[in-house]
Design a protein around this motif. Structure first.
Motif, PDB file in Angstrom:
ATOM      1  N   MET A   1       0.835  -1.165   0.000  1.00  0.00           N
ATOM      2  CA  MET A   1       0.000   0.000   0.000  1.00  0.00           C
ATOM      3  C   MET A   1       0.889   1.240   0.000  1.00  0.00           C
ATOM      4  SD  MET A   1      -3.376   0.374   2.312  1.00  0.00           S
ATOM      5  CE  MET A   1      -2.530   0.887   3.755  1.00  0.00           C
ATOM      6  N   PHE A   2       0.481   2.284  -0.721  1.00  0.00           N
ATOM      7  CA  PHE A   2       1.269   3.510  -0.775  1.00  0.00           C
ATOM      8  C   PHE A   2       0.410   4.697  -1.169  1.00  0.00           C
ATOM      9  CE2 PHE A   2       1.323   1.661  -4.964  1.00  0.00           C
ATOM     10  CZ  PHE A   2       1.253   2.728  -5.844  1.00  0.00           C
ATOM     11  N   PHE A   3       0.916   5.891  -0.841  1.00  0.00           N
ATOM     12  CA  PHE A   3       0.301   7.141  -1.283  1.00  0.00           C
ATOM     13  C   PHE A   3       1.060   7.607  -2.521  1.00  0.00           C
ATOM     14  CE2 PHE A   3      -0.931   7.260   3.164  1.00  0.00           C
ATOM     15  CZ  PHE A   3      -2.198   7.819   3.124  1.00  0.00           C
ATOM     16  N   SER A   4       0.336   8.216  -3.442  1.00  0.00           N
ATOM     17  CA  SER A   4       0.965   8.761  -4.637  1.00  0.00           C
ATOM     18  C   SER A   4       0.053   9.822  -5.230  1.00  0.00           C
ATOM     19  CB  SER A   4       1.180   7.650  -5.671  1.00  0.00           C
ATOM     20  OG  SER A   4       1.664   8.186  -6.887  1.00  0.00           O
ATOM     21  N   LEU A  21      -7.907   3.367  -3.534  1.00  0.00           N
ATOM     22  CA  LEU A  21      -8.710   3.169  -2.336  1.00  0.00           C
ATOM     23  C   LEU A  21      -9.398   4.441  -1.875  1.00  0.00           C
ATOM     24  CD1 LEU A  21      -6.249   0.998  -0.232  1.00  0.00           C
ATOM     25  CD2 LEU A  21      -7.951   0.251  -1.898  1.00  0.00           C
ATOM     26  N   ALA A  22      -8.690   5.564  -1.940  1.00  0.00           N
ATOM     27  CA  ALA A  22      -9.250   6.809  -1.420  1.00  0.00           C
ATOM     28  C   ALA A  22      -8.423   7.989  -1.894  1.00  0.00           C
ATOM     29  CB  ALA A  22      -9.259   6.780   0.108  1.00  0.00           C
ATOM     30  N   VAL A  23      -9.063   9.155  -1.938  1.00  0.00           N
ATOM     31  CA  VAL A  23      -8.352  10.413  -2.169  1.00  0.00           C
ATOM     32  C   VAL A  23      -8.270  11.128  -0.826  1.00  0.00           C
ATOM     33  CG1 VAL A  23      -8.991  10.661  -4.592  1.00  0.00           C
ATOM     34  CG2 VAL A  23     -10.465  11.638  -2.836  1.00  0.00           C
ATOM     35  N   CYS A  52      -3.761   9.767  -3.798  1.00  0.00           N
ATOM     36  CA  CYS A  52      -4.633   8.604  -3.658  1.00  0.00           C
ATOM     37  C   CYS A  52      -3.882   7.531  -2.890  1.00  0.00           C
ATOM     38  CB  CYS A  52      -5.027   8.049  -5.022  1.00  0.00           C
ATOM     39  SG  CYS A  52      -6.029   9.173  -6.002  1.00  0.00           S
ATOM     40  N   LEU A  53      -4.604   6.696  -2.216  1.00  0.00           N
ATOM     41  CA  LEU A  53      -4.051   5.561  -1.492  1.00  0.00           C
ATOM     42  C   LEU A  53      -4.358   4.335  -2.341  1.00  0.00           C
ATOM     43  CD1 LEU A  53      -2.753   4.536   1.133  1.00  0.00           C
ATOM     44  CD2 LEU A  53      -5.032   4.483   2.132  1.00  0.00           C
ATOM     45  N   PHE A  54      -3.345   3.511  -2.602  1.00  0.00           N
ATOM     46  CA  PHE A  54      -3.492   2.374  -3.504  1.00  0.00           C
ATOM     47  C   PHE A  54      -3.110   1.070  -2.819  1.00  0.00           C
ATOM     48  CE2 PHE A  54      -2.545   6.093  -5.999  1.00  0.00           C
ATOM     49  CZ  PHE A  54      -3.452   6.023  -7.037  1.00  0.00           C
ATOM     50  N   ALA A  55      -3.665  -0.013  -3.312  1.00  0.00           N
ATOM     51  CA  ALA A  55      -3.327  -1.360  -2.856  1.00  0.00           C
ATOM     52  C   ALA A  55      -3.582  -2.303  -4.028  1.00  0.00           C
ATOM     53  CB  ALA A  55      -4.182  -1.751  -1.658  1.00  0.00           C
ATOM     54  N   PRO A  56      -3.093  -3.530  -3.952  1.00  0.00           N
ATOM     55  CA  PRO A  56      -3.393  -4.488  -5.026  1.00  0.00           C
ATOM     56  C   PRO A  56      -4.904  -4.600  -5.243  1.00  0.00           C
ATOM     57  CG  PRO A  56      -1.679  -5.367  -3.610  1.00  0.00           C
ATOM     58  CD  PRO A  56      -2.201  -4.103  -2.940  1.00  0.00           C
ATOM     59  N   ALA A  57      -5.301  -4.818  -6.469  1.00  0.00           N
ATOM     60  CA  ALA A  57      -6.712  -4.802  -6.848  1.00  0.00           C
ATOM     61  C   ALA A  57      -7.571  -5.798  -6.074  1.00  0.00           C
ATOM     62  CB  ALA A  57      -6.844  -5.053  -8.344  1.00  0.00           C
ATOM     63  N   ASN A  58      -7.011  -6.890  -5.621  1.00  0.00           N
ATOM     64  CA  ASN A  58      -7.805  -7.920  -4.936  1.00  0.00           C
ATOM     65  C   ASN A  58      -7.758  -7.807  -3.410  1.00  0.00           C
ATOM     66  OD1 ASN A  58      -5.155  -8.654  -4.697  1.00  0.00           O
ATOM     67  ND2 ASN A  58      -5.451 -10.782  -5.229  1.00  0.00           N
ATOM     68  N   PRO A  60      -8.909  -7.354   0.195  1.00  0.00           N
ATOM     69  CA  PRO A  60     -10.230  -7.438   0.825  1.00  0.00           C
ATOM     70  C   PRO A  60     -10.646  -6.115   1.472  1.00  0.00           C
ATOM     71  CG  PRO A  60      -8.889  -9.328   1.431  1.00  0.00           C
ATOM     72  CD  PRO A  60      -7.978  -8.350   0.727  1.00  0.00           C
ATOM     73  N   ALA A  61     -11.954  -5.845   1.449  1.00  0.00           N
ATOM     74  CA  ALA A  61     -12.497  -4.591   1.984  1.00  0.00           C
ATOM     75  C   ALA A  61     -12.120  -4.388   3.449  1.00  0.00           C
ATOM     76  CB  ALA A  61     -14.005  -4.560   1.819  1.00  0.00           C
ATOM     77  N   ALA A  62     -12.140  -5.426   4.250  1.00  0.00           N
ATOM     78  CA  ALA A  62     -11.813  -5.289   5.674  1.00  0.00           C
ATOM     79  C   ALA A  62     -10.375  -4.793   5.863  1.00  0.00           C
ATOM     80  CB  ALA A  62     -12.007  -6.616   6.398  1.00  0.00           C
ATOM     81  N   ILE A  63      -9.466  -5.272   5.055  1.00  0.00           N
ATOM     82  CA  ILE A  63      -8.070  -4.827   5.140  1.00  0.00           C
ATOM     83  C   ILE A  63      -7.959  -3.383   4.667  1.00  0.00           C
ATOM     84  CG2 ILE A  63      -5.758  -5.163   4.158  1.00  0.00           C
ATOM     85  CD1 ILE A  63      -6.355  -8.190   4.268  1.00  0.00           C
ATOM     86  N   ILE A  64      -8.703  -3.024   3.649  1.00  0.00           N
ATOM     87  CA  ILE A  64      -8.684  -1.644   3.144  1.00  0.00           C
ATOM     88  C   ILE A  64      -9.129  -0.676   4.242  1.00  0.00           C
ATOM     89  CG2 ILE A  64      -9.827  -0.038   1.551  1.00  0.00           C
ATOM     90  CD1 ILE A  64      -9.829  -2.384  -0.480  1.00  0.00           C
ATOM     91  N   ILE A  65     -10.226  -0.991   4.923  1.00  0.00           N
ATOM     92  CA  ILE A  65     -10.741  -0.099   5.974  1.00  0.00           C
ATOM     93  C   ILE A  65      -9.718   0.078   7.093  1.00  0.00           C
ATOM     94  CG2 ILE A  65     -12.498   0.121   7.788  1.00  0.00           C
ATOM     95  CD1 ILE A  65     -14.456  -1.167   5.720  1.00  0.00           C
TER      96      ILE A  65
END
Length: 74
Positions: A1-4, A21-23, A52-58, A60-65
């Motif tokens: 995960m990273f900001f860019s 994931l988010a702005v 924006c905050l990014f992560a691999p496309a797959n 899971p939503a719980a990890i994203i939150i």
């Protein structure tokens, strides 16, 4: 995960290699209208530079939150 900044990584988002994931602005950006603001998960969060905050496309939503909350907590 990273900001860019959004520009350099958007081709990877469009190809499906990354998921935006988010702005960091208080409200969603017109540049990426389908990407929520961090403030939707972490009320009151606002960073005027549009990153924006990014992560691999797959990812899971719980990890994203959890990741958004930990990455953006003050």
């Amino acid at each position: 995960m990273f900001f860019s900044a959004a520009g350099p990584v958007m081709p990877h988002v469009k190809s499906g290699k990354l998921k935006a994931l988010a702005v960091t602005s208080a409200k969603p950006s017109a540049l990426v209208p389908d990407v929520p603001a961090v403030a939707a998960t972490l009320p009151g969060y606002d960073m005027e530079a549009v990153y924006c905050l990014f992560a691999p496309a797959n990812t899971p939503a719980a990890i994203i939150i959890v990741s958004i909350r930990k990455s953006c907590a003050s």
